[in-house]
Design a protein around this motif. Structure first.
Motif, PDB file in Angstrom:
ATOM      1  N   TYR A   1       0.811  -1.215   0.000  1.00 14.96           N
ATOM      2  CA  TYR A   1       0.000   0.000   0.000  1.00 14.96           C
ATOM      3  C   TYR A   1       0.845   1.265   0.000  1.00 14.96           C
ATOM      4  O   TYR A   1       0.474   2.280  -0.593  1.00 14.96           O
ATOM      5  CB  TYR A   1      -0.924   0.021   1.228  1.00 14.96           C
TER       6      TYR A   1
ATOM      7  N   VAL B   1       3.390  -4.987 -11.213  1.00 18.37           N
ATOM      8  CA  VAL B   1       2.360  -3.976 -11.002  1.00 18.37           C
ATOM      9  C   VAL B   1       2.101  -3.279 -12.332  1.00 18.37           C
ATOM     10  O   VAL B   1       3.038  -2.873 -13.020  1.00 18.37           O
ATOM     11  CB  VAL B   1       2.780  -2.954  -9.926  1.00 18.37           C
TER      12      VAL B   1
ATOM     13  N   LEU C   1      -2.360 -12.445  -7.561  1.00 21.64           N
ATOM     14  CA  LEU C   1      -2.797 -12.051  -6.225  1.00 21.64           C
ATOM     15  C   LEU C   1      -3.531 -13.186  -5.515  1.00 21.64           C
ATOM     16  O   LEU C   1      -3.454 -13.308  -4.281  1.00 21.64           O
ATOM     17  CB  LEU C   1      -3.691 -10.816  -6.322  1.00 21.64           C
TER      18      LEU C   1
ATOM     19  N   ILE D   1      -5.242  -2.143  -6.331  1.00 21.60           N
ATOM     20  CA  ILE D   1      -4.568  -2.369  -5.053  1.00 21.60           C
ATOM     21  C   ILE D   1      -5.189  -1.508  -3.954  1.00 21.60           C
ATOM     22  O   ILE D   1      -5.542  -2.005  -2.882  1.00 21.60           O
ATOM     23  CB  ILE D   1      -3.058  -2.074  -5.169  1.00 21.60           C
TER      24      ILE D   1
ATOM     25  N   SER E   1     -11.525  -3.106  -4.621  1.00 18.11           N
ATOM     26  CA  SER E   1     -10.063  -3.175  -4.596  1.00 18.11           C
ATOM     27  C   SER E   1      -9.619  -4.167  -3.528  1.00 18.11           C
ATOM     28  O   SER E   1     -10.420  -4.624  -2.689  1.00 18.11           O
ATOM     29  CB  SER E   1      -9.456  -1.804  -4.322  1.00 18.11           C
TER      30      SER E   1
END
Length: 246
Positions: A13, A59, A73, A95, A126
């Motif tokens: 994050y 990413v 994921l 994300i 998300s």
């Protein structure tokens, strides 16, 4: 007490992606678009050799937000009820949260954290919204975390191959480095037609535009004198004549 956010998830994050790498400022394609789960840090393609034995997560960028492939994921955490989007035939999920202010809610599905309109039957927009929902209602993430010992980049991920002397050891898969002074030899087991096609494809096509005329040939050292003379004659204009005197 249940497990809160693991270190790799917390860092995912906070890390910044698609910014220049401070270790490779002068290199091309130095945007950070890879996340190392073992080091909990974002890296660029030039950093991959130093993390080649670590778990790596690619990413991507979608509508100005960071996304990851759902397939990757799912190996780390349960992503049930998270709405996925399709990019280049691959499903991805966001994300971070994407808050959306709504004064009035109509009928339909909405994100449990962001109030964003979603399709049936999804309730999270998300990964961040999914994690917050689990922590709020179950107080424990451990049943939703998955053990993943290896995580590699997708086959479509391109690692830049610079022509510098320091990176000449980075060979292209299924290729052989040949010395420029060493002649190339063909395998005796190949058929004649295969040899002809390989020899033809290896010759570099040279195109030059001169006065609207394109000259195509194999290479400069393989153009015969007769072909060169013919091409020179074809490019010559007519013999100039003196204009008549008045």
């Amino acid at each position: 007490m249940g497990i809160q956010k693991p270190a790799w998830l917390e860092a995912l994050y906070t890390q910044k992606f698609f910014v220049g790498c401070s270790y490779h400022e002068t290199a091309k394609k130095n945007e950070k678009n890879v996340y190392c789960l073992d080091c909990c840090v974002s890296i660029c393609p030039h950093c991959i050799p130093s993390h080649r034995f670590h778990r790596l997560l690619q990413v991507r960028r979608y509508v100005y937000h960071d996304v990851v492939r759902l397939e990757d994921l799912q190996k780390l955490i349960d992503c049930s009820n998270v709405q996925a989007y399709t990019i280049n035939s691959a499903k991805v999920v966001f994300i971070k949260k994407r808050p959306q202010n709504r004064q009035f809610k109509g009928a339909g599905n909405y994100c449990t954290s962001c109030d964003r309109s979603l399709q049936e039957p999804f309730i999270h927009c998300s990964l961040g919204c999914r994690v917050d929902f689990v922590l709020k209602h179950y107080k424990d993430l451990s049943p939703f975390l998955r053990r993943c010992n290896t995580l590699t980049l997708s086959p479509d991920f391109l690692i830049p191959q610079d022509m510098g002397d320091d990176e000449m050891t980075n060979e292209t898969p299924h290729s052989t480095i040949v010395d420029s002074d060493e002649p190339m030899s063909w395998s005796s087991g190949s058929s004649g037609s295969e040899n002809m096609s390989m020899a033809y494809s290896s010759d570099q096509i040279v195109r030059k535009k001169r006065s609207g005329l394109y000259l195509c040939g194999r290479s400069a050292n393989k153009v015969s004198d007769e072909d060169m003379a013919t091409s020179m004659i074809s490019r010559r204009k007519g013999v100039p004549h003196r204009s008549p005197l008045c």
